[in-house]
Scaffold this motif. Structure first.
Motif, short mmCIF file in Angstrom:
data_model
loop_
_atom_site.label_atom_id
_atom_site.label_comp_id
_atom_site.label_asym_id
_atom_site.label_seq_id
_atom_site.Cartn_x
_atom_site.Cartn_y
_atom_site.Cartn_z
N ASN A 77 0.84 -1.20 0.00
CA ASN A 77 0.00 0.00 0.00
C ASN A 77 0.87 1.25 0.00
O ASN A 77 1.92 1.30 0.62
N THR A 78 0.39 2.29 -0.66
CA THR A 78 1.08 3.58 -0.65
C THR A 78 0.65 4.36 0.58
O THR A 78 -0.27 3.97 1.30
N ALA A 79 1.31 5.49 0.84
CA ALA A 79 0.96 6.32 2.00
C ALA A 79 -0.47 6.85 1.88
O ALA A 79 -1.20 6.93 2.88
N ASP A 80 -0.90 7.21 0.66
CA ASP A 80 -2.28 7.70 0.47
C ASP A 80 -3.29 6.60 0.79
O ASP A 80 -4.33 6.87 1.41
N VAL A 81 -3.01 5.39 0.37
CA VAL A 81 -3.93 4.28 0.63
C VAL A 81 -3.99 4.00 2.13
O VAL A 81 -5.08 3.80 2.70
N ASN A 82 -2.84 4.01 2.81
CA ASN A 82 -2.84 3.79 4.26
C ASN A 82 -3.61 4.87 4.99
O ASN A 82 -4.36 4.59 5.94
N ALA A 83 -3.45 6.14 4.57
CA ALA A 83 -4.17 7.24 5.22
C ALA A 83 -5.68 7.11 4.99
O ALA A 83 -6.48 7.30 5.93
N ALA A 84 -6.09 6.78 3.79
CA ALA A 84 -7.52 6.62 3.50
C ALA A 84 -8.09 5.43 4.27
O ALA A 84 -9.22 5.49 4.78
N ARG A 85 -7.33 4.37 4.35
CA ARG A 85 -7.78 3.17 5.08
C ARG A 85 -7.95 3.49 6.57
O ARG A 85 -8.96 3.11 7.19
N ASP A 86 -6.96 4.18 7.15
CA ASP A 86 -7.06 4.55 8.56
C ASP A 86 -8.24 5.48 8.81
O ASP A 86 -8.97 5.32 9.80
N ALA A 87 -8.47 6.45 7.92
CA ALA A 87 -9.61 7.36 8.08
C ALA A 87 -10.92 6.60 8.01
O ALA A 87 -11.85 6.86 8.80
N PHE A 88 -11.03 5.64 7.09
CA PHE A 88 -12.25 4.85 6.98
C PHE A 88 -12.51 4.06 8.27
O PHE A 88 -13.61 4.08 8.82
N PHE A 89 -11.48 3.34 8.76
CA PHE A 89 -11.68 2.51 9.95
C PHE A 89 -11.93 3.35 11.19
O PHE A 89 -12.69 2.95 12.08
N ASN A 90 -11.31 4.53 11.28
CA ASN A 90 -11.60 5.42 12.44
C ASN A 90 -13.05 5.87 12.40
O ASN A 90 -13.73 5.90 13.43
N THR A 91 -13.56 6.25 11.23
CA THR A 91 -14.96 6.66 11.10
C THR A 91 -15.88 5.48 11.41
O THR A 91 -16.90 5.63 12.09
N TYR A 92 -15.52 4.30 10.92
CA TYR A 92 -16.33 3.10 11.15
C TYR A 92 -16.41 2.79 12.64
O TYR A 92 -17.49 2.53 13.18
N ARG A 93 -15.26 2.83 13.33
CA ARG A 93 -15.25 2.54 14.77
C ARG A 93 -16.04 3.60 15.55
O ARG A 93 -16.72 3.28 16.52
N ALA A 94 -15.96 4.86 15.12
CA ALA A 94 -16.71 5.94 15.79
C ALA A 94 -18.21 5.71 15.63
O ALA A 94 -18.99 5.91 16.57
N GLN A 95 -18.63 5.30 14.44
CA GLN A 95 -20.06 5.03 14.22
C GLN A 95 -20.51 3.83 15.05
O GLN A 95 -21.61 3.83 15.60
N LEU A 96 -19.69 2.79 15.12
CA LEU A 96 -20.05 1.64 15.95
C LEU A 96 -20.18 2.04 17.41
O LEU A 96 -21.10 1.60 18.10
N ALA A 97 -19.25 2.86 17.89
CA ALA A 97 -19.31 3.29 19.29
C ALA A 97 -20.55 4.14 19.56
O ALA A 97 -21.13 4.07 20.64
N SER A 98 -21.00 4.93 18.54
CA SER A 98 -22.16 5.81 18.77
C SER A 98 -23.46 5.00 18.86
O SER A 98 -24.43 5.47 19.47
#
Length: 106
Positions: A77-98
């Motif tokens: 993975n490139t740095a852009d792909v890692n950043a997008a992946r991390d942003a997606f999973f952080n948003t996903y975990r935040a929605q699950l927690a809510s």
């Protein structure tokens, strides 16, 4: 009705006499087909001769990577792909927690 019109047009196109080949074109076509049929006869198996499938001596397609020789079939993975992946999973975990987390099944 429309089908009859189409068939009439097709019939009229077929009924038109064919344009005859010029003598030089007819001679060249005859020479071509003579050579073609000679090559075809030589290439066909003789009666009673078994026809074996061609042998393949190359590598199996499953063992050849789709990239350069010696490289891994898995692309890093490139740095852009890692950043997008991390942003997606952080948003996903935040929605699950809510909503109280993922449902648990026994």
């Amino acid at each position: 009705m429309r089908t009859l019109v189409i068939l009439a047009v097709v019939g009229a196109c077929v009924a038109v006499p064919f344009i005859q080949d010029a003598p030089d074109v007819a001679a060249e076509k005859a020479r071509f087909f003579e050579v073609f049929h000679a090559i075809e006869a030589a290439a066909l198996p003789k009666p009673g001769q078994p026809r074996a499938p061609p042998k393949w001596y190359g590598p199996l397609a499953s063992t050849v990577p789709a990239s350069l020789p010696g490289s891994s079939p898995i692309v890093a993975n490139t740095a852009d792909v890692n950043a997008a992946r991390d942003a997606f999973f952080n948003t996903y975990r935040a929605q699950l927690a809510s909503v109280g987390g993922a449902p648990r099944y026994a």
